[in-house]
Design an enzyme around this catalytic site. Structure first.
Site, PDB file in Angstrom:
ATOM      1  N   ASP A  11     -26.867  -9.441 -18.565  1.00 22.17           N
ATOM      2  CA  ASP A  11     -27.617  -8.570 -17.658  1.00 22.17           C
ATOM      3  C   ASP A  11     -27.059  -8.677 -16.245  1.00 22.17           C
ATOM      4  OD1 ASP A  11     -29.536  -6.729 -16.992  1.00 22.17           O
ATOM      5  OD2 ASP A  11     -31.215  -8.155 -16.973  1.00 22.17           O
ATOM      6  N   ASN A  59     -32.513   1.105 -24.072  1.00 21.19           N
ATOM      7  CA  ASN A  59     -31.524   1.578 -23.094  1.00 21.19           C
ATOM      8  C   ASN A  59     -31.267   3.083 -23.182  1.00 21.19           C
ATOM      9  OD1 ASN A  59     -29.650  -1.543 -23.238  1.00 21.19           O
ATOM     10  ND2 ASN A  59     -31.071  -0.857 -21.655  1.00 21.19           N
TER      11      ASN A  59
HETATM   12  C1  IPE Z   1     -31.381  -6.129 -21.810  1.00 22.45           C
HETATM   13  O1  IPE Z   1     -31.102  -5.746 -20.510  1.00 22.45           O
HETATM   14  C2  IPE Z   1     -30.537  -5.337 -22.756  1.00 22.45           C
HETATM   15  C3  IPE Z   1     -29.118  -5.631 -22.719  1.00 22.45           C
HETATM   16  C4  IPE Z   1     -28.557  -6.602 -22.064  1.00 22.45           C
HETATM   17  C5  IPE Z   1     -28.308  -4.771 -23.536  1.00 22.45           C
HETATM   18  P1  IPE Z   1     -31.950  -4.624 -19.780  1.00 22.45           P
HETATM   19  O2  IPE Z   1     -31.448  -4.569 -18.376  1.00 22.45           O
HETATM   20  O3  IPE Z   1     -31.944  -3.370 -20.558  1.00 22.45           O
HETATM   21  O4  IPE Z   1     -33.429  -5.235 -19.852  1.00 22.45           O
HETATM   22  P2  IPE Z   1     -34.683  -5.037 -18.920  1.00 22.45           P
HETATM   23  O5  IPE Z   1     -34.838  -3.562 -18.704  1.00 22.45           O
HETATM   24  O6  IPE Z   1     -34.381  -5.747 -17.655  1.00 22.45           O
HETATM   25  O7  IPE Z   1     -35.808  -5.645 -19.677  1.00 22.45           O
HETATM   26  C1  IPE Z   2     -26.622  -5.120 -18.458  1.00 15.36           C
HETATM   27  O1  IPE Z   2     -26.582  -4.735 -17.137  1.00 15.36           O
HETATM   28  C2  IPE Z   2     -25.850  -4.175 -19.355  1.00 15.36           C
HETATM   29  C3  IPE Z   2     -26.684  -3.322 -20.202  1.00 15.36           C
HETATM   30  C4  IPE Z   2     -27.991  -3.373 -20.315  1.00 15.36           C
HETATM   31  C5  IPE Z   2     -25.988  -2.335 -20.963  1.00 15.36           C
HETATM   32  P1  IPE Z   2     -27.601  -3.713 -16.527  1.00 15.36           P
HETATM   33  O2  IPE Z   2     -27.016  -2.347 -16.607  1.00 15.36           O
HETATM   34  O3  IPE Z   2     -28.952  -3.855 -17.147  1.00 15.36           O
HETATM   35  O4  IPE Z   2     -27.635  -4.192 -15.028  1.00 15.36           O
HETATM   36  P2  IPE Z   2     -28.872  -4.294 -14.044  1.00 15.36           P
HETATM   37  O5  IPE Z   2     -29.958  -5.026 -14.758  1.00 15.36           O
HETATM   38  O6  IPE Z   2     -29.271  -2.893 -13.710  1.00 15.36           O
HETATM   39  O7  IPE Z   2     -28.348  -5.032 -12.866  1.00 15.36           O
HETATM   40 MG    MG Z   3     -30.608  -4.960 -16.683  1.00 14.17          MG
END
Ligand code: IPE
Ligand code: IPE
Ligand code: MG
Length: 225
Positions: A11, A59
């Protein structure tokens, strides 16, 4: 003891880009570079299974342009890394529902999973369109189809995408978020959890080693005393 199976909620790609006043895309591109580094590091450290959360069933709420980019990065990774996967004796497995994916993407993924299926050195799981609740519903449906009325823990486990693999010993989440976000709910029943403020694109082999050494200090009791 070195953990056998490590699962990572990768993340913080978006925040990494934001900190640099760049579009989120750049965070994801940098995130893929981290994936390559961490897969190699994990395999060199003697870990046997690495599960990476790449795209959750939630997502899909993101803008279509970001979703498209994530998939194209993933496809590129899978295609380009095939040789390396074989060189490092890595077996690729996808956890998640690919049934609604375009035919060409699905075929390509199946092809790479098939080609690497004989590799035994290391197992790389990529959770893609993955949700733990959906995984459990799918397992229940499948068990009911097969007339299983009294499932045991072993039976339920065998209907999950991780069938045949040990549960994660260690669950890492980057970017300082204290939540599970629908990841491996069944499998992490007794995993040790490690949360770091590092954003995924900044995560290094040293950070992985730090997580492992923290894990080694934990006393796992599994409900005992
Ligand atoms: C969790 O990250 C999913 C992945 C790393 C693929 P998200 O960024 O989607 O999760 P939330 O929204 O913070 O719970
Ligand atoms: C994790 O990074 C990757 C995926 C969930 C695909 P994020 O895209 O969730 O990054 P933040 O949480 O917005 O920083
Ligand atoms: Mg995230």
């Amino acid at each position: 003891m070195i953990p056998v199976h490590i699962a990572i909620i990768m993340d913080g790609n978006g925040r990494w880009a934001k900190k640099r006043a760049l579009p989120r895309v750049f965070g994801h591109k940098q995130g893929v570079k981290t994936v390559k580094k961490i897969v190699k590091a994990a395999s060199n450290l003697g870990i046997k299974v690495l599960t990476l959360y790449a795209f959750s069933t939630e997502n899909w709420k993101r803008p279509q342009s970001e979703i498209n980019l994530l998939f194209s990065l993933l496809m590129k990774f899978i295609k380009k890394e095939l040789k390396e996967l074989n060189d490092f004796d890595i077996r690729l497995r996808i956890l998640g529902d690919l049934s609604k994916f375009p035919e060409n993407i699905k075929n390509e993924i199946d092809r790479v999973c098939e080609i690497t299926s004989k590799n035994t050195g290391f197992e790389l799981n990529i959770a893609l369109n993955y949700g733990a609740r959906q995984e459990l519903i799918r397992a229940f449906e499948e068990m009911s189809k097969q007339g299983i009325k009294k499932p045991t823990e072993e039976i339920v486990s065998s209907f999950l995408y991780t069938n045949g693999q040990p549960d994660p010993d260690l669950l890492i989440r980057t970017s300082g978020e204290f939540r599970i976000s629908n990841f491996l709910l069944w499998q992490i029943a007794y995993s040790e959890i490690y949360i770091t403020n590092k954003l995924w694109p900044d995560f290094t082999q040293q950070d992985l080693e730090a997580a492992i050494s923290e894990f080694q200090k934990r006393e796992r009791r599994f409900g005992g005393i």
